[in-house]
Design a protein around this motif. Structure first.
Motif, PDB file in Angstrom:
ATOM      1  N   PHE A   5       5.820  -4.692 -15.535  1.00  0.00           N
ATOM      2  CA  PHE A   5       5.835  -3.565 -14.601  1.00  0.00           C
ATOM      3  C   PHE A   5       4.460  -2.906 -14.609  1.00  0.00           C
ATOM      4  CE2 PHE A   5       6.469   0.943 -13.586  1.00  0.00           C
ATOM      5  CZ  PHE A   5       6.974   0.789 -12.302  1.00  0.00           C
ATOM      6  N   VAL A   6       3.891  -2.755 -13.400  1.00  0.00           N
ATOM      7  CA  VAL A   6       2.535  -2.221 -13.272  1.00  0.00           C
ATOM      8  C   VAL A   6       2.527  -1.004 -12.347  1.00  0.00           C
ATOM      9  CG1 VAL A   6       0.151  -2.724 -12.622  1.00  0.00           C
ATOM     10  CG2 VAL A   6       1.607  -4.552 -13.554  1.00  0.00           C
ATOM     11  N   PRO A   7       2.186   0.186 -12.856  1.00  0.00           N
ATOM     12  CA  PRO A   7       1.974   1.325 -11.952  1.00  0.00           C
ATOM     13  C   PRO A   7       0.790   1.040 -11.033  1.00  0.00           C
ATOM     14  CG  PRO A   7       2.272   2.056 -14.225  1.00  0.00           C
ATOM     15  CD  PRO A   7       2.098   0.572 -14.270  1.00  0.00           C
ATOM     16  N   ASP A  26       0.810  -1.219   0.000  1.00  0.00           N
ATOM     17  CA  ASP A  26       0.000   0.000   0.000  1.00  0.00           C
ATOM     18  C   ASP A  26       0.845   1.272   0.000  1.00  0.00           C
ATOM     19  OD1 ASP A  26       0.990  -0.250   2.568  1.00  0.00           O
ATOM     20  OD2 ASP A  26      -0.858   0.382   3.557  1.00  0.00           O
ATOM     21  N   GLN A  27       2.175   1.152  -0.049  1.00  0.00           N
ATOM     22  CA  GLN A  27       3.044   2.322  -0.110  1.00  0.00           C
ATOM     23  C   GLN A  27       3.727   2.489  -1.470  1.00  0.00           C
ATOM     24  OE1 GLN A  27       5.359   3.463   3.491  1.00  0.00           O
ATOM     25  NE2 GLN A  27       5.051   1.342   4.133  1.00  0.00           N
ATOM     26  N   ALA A  28       3.805   1.380  -2.221  1.00  0.00           N
ATOM     27  CA  ALA A  28       4.523   1.393  -3.491  1.00  0.00           C
ATOM     28  C   ALA A  28       3.759   2.172  -4.565  1.00  0.00           C
ATOM     29  CB  ALA A  28       4.771  -0.026  -3.962  1.00  0.00           C
ATOM     30  N   LYS A  29       4.507   2.797  -5.453  1.00  0.00           N
ATOM     31  CA  LYS A  29       3.925   3.495  -6.604  1.00  0.00           C
ATOM     32  C   LYS A  29       3.921   2.620  -7.857  1.00  0.00           C
ATOM     33  CE  LYS A  29       3.293   7.328  -4.380  1.00  0.00           C
ATOM     34  NZ  LYS A  29       1.911   7.772  -4.017  1.00  0.00           N
ATOM     35  N   GLY A  30       4.698   1.547  -7.812  1.00  0.00           N
ATOM     36  CA  GLY A  30       4.741   0.607  -8.924  1.00  0.00           C
ATOM     37  C   GLY A  30       5.097  -0.763  -8.404  1.00  0.00           C
ATOM     38  N   ALA A  31       4.911  -1.783  -9.242  1.00  0.00           N
ATOM     39  CA  ALA A  31       5.230  -3.151  -8.820  1.00  0.00           C
ATOM     40  C   ALA A  31       5.743  -3.959 -10.002  1.00  0.00           C
ATOM     41  CB  ALA A  31       4.001  -3.832  -8.219  1.00  0.00           C
ATOM     42  N   VAL A  32       6.748  -4.769  -9.727  1.00  0.00           N
ATOM     43  CA  VAL A  32       7.192  -5.785 -10.676  1.00  0.00           C
ATOM     44  C   VAL A  32       6.335  -7.020 -10.395  1.00  0.00           C
ATOM     45  CG1 VAL A  32       9.097  -7.285 -11.378  1.00  0.00           C
ATOM     46  CG2 VAL A  32       9.536  -4.874 -10.812  1.00  0.00           C
ATOM     47  N   VAL A  33       5.463  -7.350 -11.334  1.00  0.00           N
ATOM     48  CA  VAL A  33       4.439  -8.386 -11.122  1.00  0.00           C
ATOM     49  C   VAL A  33       4.768  -9.618 -11.963  1.00  0.00           C
ATOM     50  CG1 VAL A  33       1.986  -8.935 -11.346  1.00  0.00           C
ATOM     51  CG2 VAL A  33       2.692  -6.629 -10.658  1.00  0.00           C
ATOM     52  N   PHE A  34       4.630 -10.777 -11.337  1.00  0.00           N
ATOM     53  CA  PHE A  34       4.869 -12.045 -12.022  1.00  0.00           C
ATOM     54  C   PHE A  34       3.538 -12.755 -12.193  1.00  0.00           C
ATOM     55  CE2 PHE A  34       8.743 -10.687 -10.182  1.00  0.00           C
ATOM     56  CZ  PHE A  34       9.697 -11.006 -11.131  1.00  0.00           C
ATOM     57  N   ALA A  35       3.236 -13.117 -13.442  1.00  0.00           N
ATOM     58  CA  ALA A  35       1.929 -13.694 -13.764  1.00  0.00           C
ATOM     59  C   ALA A  35       2.099 -14.835 -14.756  1.00  0.00           C
ATOM     60  CB  ALA A  35       1.014 -12.623 -14.352  1.00  0.00           C
ATOM     61  N   ARG A  36       1.089 -15.681 -14.783  1.00  0.00           N
ATOM     62  CA  ARG A  36       1.136 -16.833 -15.677  1.00  0.00           C
ATOM     63  C   ARG A  36       0.584 -16.454 -17.046  1.00  0.00           C
ATOM     64  NH1 ARG A  36       2.697 -21.459 -15.350  1.00  0.00           N
ATOM     65  NH2 ARG A  36       2.922 -21.411 -13.074  1.00  0.00           N
ATOM     66  N   THR A  37       1.448 -16.638 -18.065  1.00  0.00           N
ATOM     67  CA  THR A  37       1.016 -16.435 -19.441  1.00  0.00           C
ATOM     68  C   THR A  37       0.895 -17.767 -20.172  1.00  0.00           C
ATOM     69  OG1 THR A  37       3.353 -15.972 -19.945  1.00  0.00           O
ATOM     70  CG2 THR A  37       1.879 -14.083 -19.747  1.00  0.00           C
ATOM     71  N   GLY A  38       1.475 -18.822 -19.601  1.00  0.00           N
ATOM     72  CA  GLY A  38       1.361 -20.159 -20.167  1.00  0.00           C
ATOM     73  C   GLY A  38       0.358 -20.978 -19.394  1.00  0.00           C
ATOM     74  N   GLN A  39       0.480 -22.280 -19.494  1.00  0.00           N
ATOM     75  CA  GLN A  39      -0.428 -23.198 -18.813  1.00  0.00           C
ATOM     76  C   GLN A  39       0.149 -23.606 -17.459  1.00  0.00           C
ATOM     77  OE1 GLN A  39      -3.490 -23.763 -20.068  1.00  0.00           O
ATOM     78  NE2 GLN A  39      -2.750 -22.293 -21.609  1.00  0.00           N
ATOM     79  N   PRO A  40      -0.720 -24.023 -16.510  1.00  0.00           N
ATOM     80  CA  PRO A  40      -0.231 -24.415 -15.187  1.00  0.00           C
ATOM     81  C   PRO A  40       0.853 -25.487 -15.228  1.00  0.00           C
ATOM     82  CG  PRO A  40      -2.604 -24.187 -15.150  1.00  0.00           C
ATOM     83  CD  PRO A  40      -2.197 -24.034 -16.587  1.00  0.00           C
ATOM     84  N   GLU A  41       0.715 -26.417 -16.181  1.00  0.00           N
ATOM     85  CA  GLU A  41       1.701 -27.489 -16.256  1.00  0.00           C
ATOM     86  C   GLU A  41       3.070 -26.998 -16.747  1.00  0.00           C
ATOM     87  OE1 GLU A  41      -1.081 -27.859 -19.886  1.00  0.00           O
ATOM     88  OE2 GLU A  41      -1.241 -27.471 -17.719  1.00  0.00           O
ATOM     89  N   ASP A  42       3.106 -25.785 -17.282  1.00  0.00           N
ATOM     90  CA  ASP A  42       4.381 -25.215 -17.727  1.00  0.00           C
ATOM     91  C   ASP A  42       5.269 -24.801 -16.561  1.00  0.00           C
ATOM     92  OD1 ASP A  42       3.630 -25.478 -20.386  1.00  0.00           O
ATOM     93  OD2 ASP A  42       2.790 -23.453 -20.479  1.00  0.00           O
TER      94      ASP A  42
END
Length: 386
Positions: free
Chosen positions: A187-189, A162-178
């Motif tokens: 990078f997400v503001p 709740d203090q950050a102005k941006g975040a390096v976010v890790f998300a799944r773009t492939g399948q769970p088995e990957d």
């Protein structure tokens, strides 16, 4: 702090500067910042102006272009005055390294100088409710939609959420088995529509704050992708090999301060007509912790030195992550008991130090995970089964 084989004239001068700032500006407000639940923007900017945030980042963005060991020396000193403020440095170094390597030129130009200057904080969003130690078990989805990615899901246990102005976010773009091969970084503001945060009520580290980040159809420009799609997990794991010894030094700096105060105390406090220092039951206990803290400190600095030399340091970084937080907790606990009832109250900072360092036996990789990494490096991945 005692000199080490790693010290140079330049490092000593930097250490002295960080020590002065920590002693004069940070230590007096350490306990009050626990109550307010934040760092104080002016303190962050002053730390940035002094060059005490992410000095290893390139000069073109406001860094010093120095070695990683410079960050370790700074964090160690900052944590002597305020354990939590040291985490600002760790986030800046970890995320700054990722952004400087993988972000597009516009993000680098707009965000890195502010990060180094203490004008803002960038969080790292990896952990999820269903996967703590199993970091590759991500459910947060990121789908390509024309010139944007659309993100849905939750991150949790995120420091400075709740203090950050941006975040390096890790998300799944492939399948769970990957597993790790299907994870991307972006990078997400934090002011992006559809994004919201919460803050938990924790035992310690109140100034840092920990919480969840919720993504509800959050649209982020595709050019905010960090590196190649599907390569994000590799990026963050490499970054942790840098941040782990920094965490070790953060904990050890706080432990060293507690030990120094306790050595002074037992020379002044009397019982049964003698200074407490006359009782070997006390001095031998402190001598034991003093020895171990110095050993752990050299271990952590060595991991950073190896990084600066371009040498393998995965196992050494893991060692610096699991042992120093545990050792710091035990050392501070002993110091608290020696000080007695005053240290059990908020009259002295020992109780807060104890609560604060405890969190890093959990966050950023538990001891069990670190020992798995060490075993894999020493015995080989195939031998340990993964």
């Amino acid at each position: 702090m005692y000199p080490t084989i790693f010290d140079t004239e330049e490092l000593t001068a930097l250490r002295d500067l960080a020590r002065k700032f920590a002693t004069e500006k940070l230590a007096p407000g350490y306990q009050s910042r626990e109550k307010t639940g934040g760092f104080g923007p002016e303190l962050l900017r002053e730390m940035g102006r002094l060059g005490l945030i992410a000095p290893e980042l390139p000069e073109e963005f406001g860094g010093l272009g120095s070695g990683a060991i410079y960050s370790g020396v700074i964090i160690e000193e900052i944590a002597r005055g305020d354990f939590n403020m040291g985490y600002v440095n760790i986030l800046a170094s970890l995320n700054g390294q990722i952004l400087s390597k993988f972000a597009n030129p516009e993000i680098k130009r707009d965000w890195l100088p502010k990060l180094i200057g203490g004008e803002l904080i960038v969080a790292i969003a990896l952990t999820e409710p269903r996967g703590g130690s199993d970091a590759a078990n991500l459910g947060l989805r990121m789908e390509r939609d024309g010139s944007h990615y659309v993100i849905n899901g939750e991150k949790t246990s995120i420091s400075c959420a709740d203090q950050a102005k941006g975040a390096v976010v890790f998300a799944r773009t492939g399948q769970p088995e990957d597993r790790a091969r299907g994870i991307s970084a972006i990078f997400v503001p934090m002011d992006t529509p559809g994004l919201s945060t919460t803050r938990f009520t924790d035992l310690g580290q109140h100034a840092i704050g920990r919480g969840s980040i919720f993504f509800d159809n959050v649209r982020v420009p595709a050019d905010h992708l960090l590196g190649e799609e599907g390569k994000g997990f590799v990026q963050v794991m490499q970054g942790f090999d840098f941040s782990r010894p920094l965490i070790g030094l953060q904990c050890l700096g706080t432990a060293r301060q507690a030990l120094d105060e306790t050595w002074a105390y037992i020379g002044e406090r009397k019982a049964f007509g003698k200074p407490l220092a006359a009782f070997q039951g006390i001095t031998h206990q402190l001598a034991d912790f003093d020895t171990k803290v110095e050993a752990a400190r050299l271990l952590s600095l060595n991991a950073l030195w190896l990084k600066d030399q371009g040498l393998p340091h995965v196992a050494e970084a893991a060692m610096a992550k699991w042992w120093p937080p545990l050792l710091a907790y035990e050392a501070i606990h002993a110091c608290l008991l020696i000080h007695g009832h005053a240290a059990y109250s908020n009259e002295l900072p020992f109780a807060q130090r104890l609560r604060d360092v405890l969190g890093l036996q959990i966050g950023d990789g538990t001891a069990h995970i670190m020992k798995n990494i060490i075993a894999r490096e020493r015995a080989g991945k195939a031998a340990v089964g993964g």
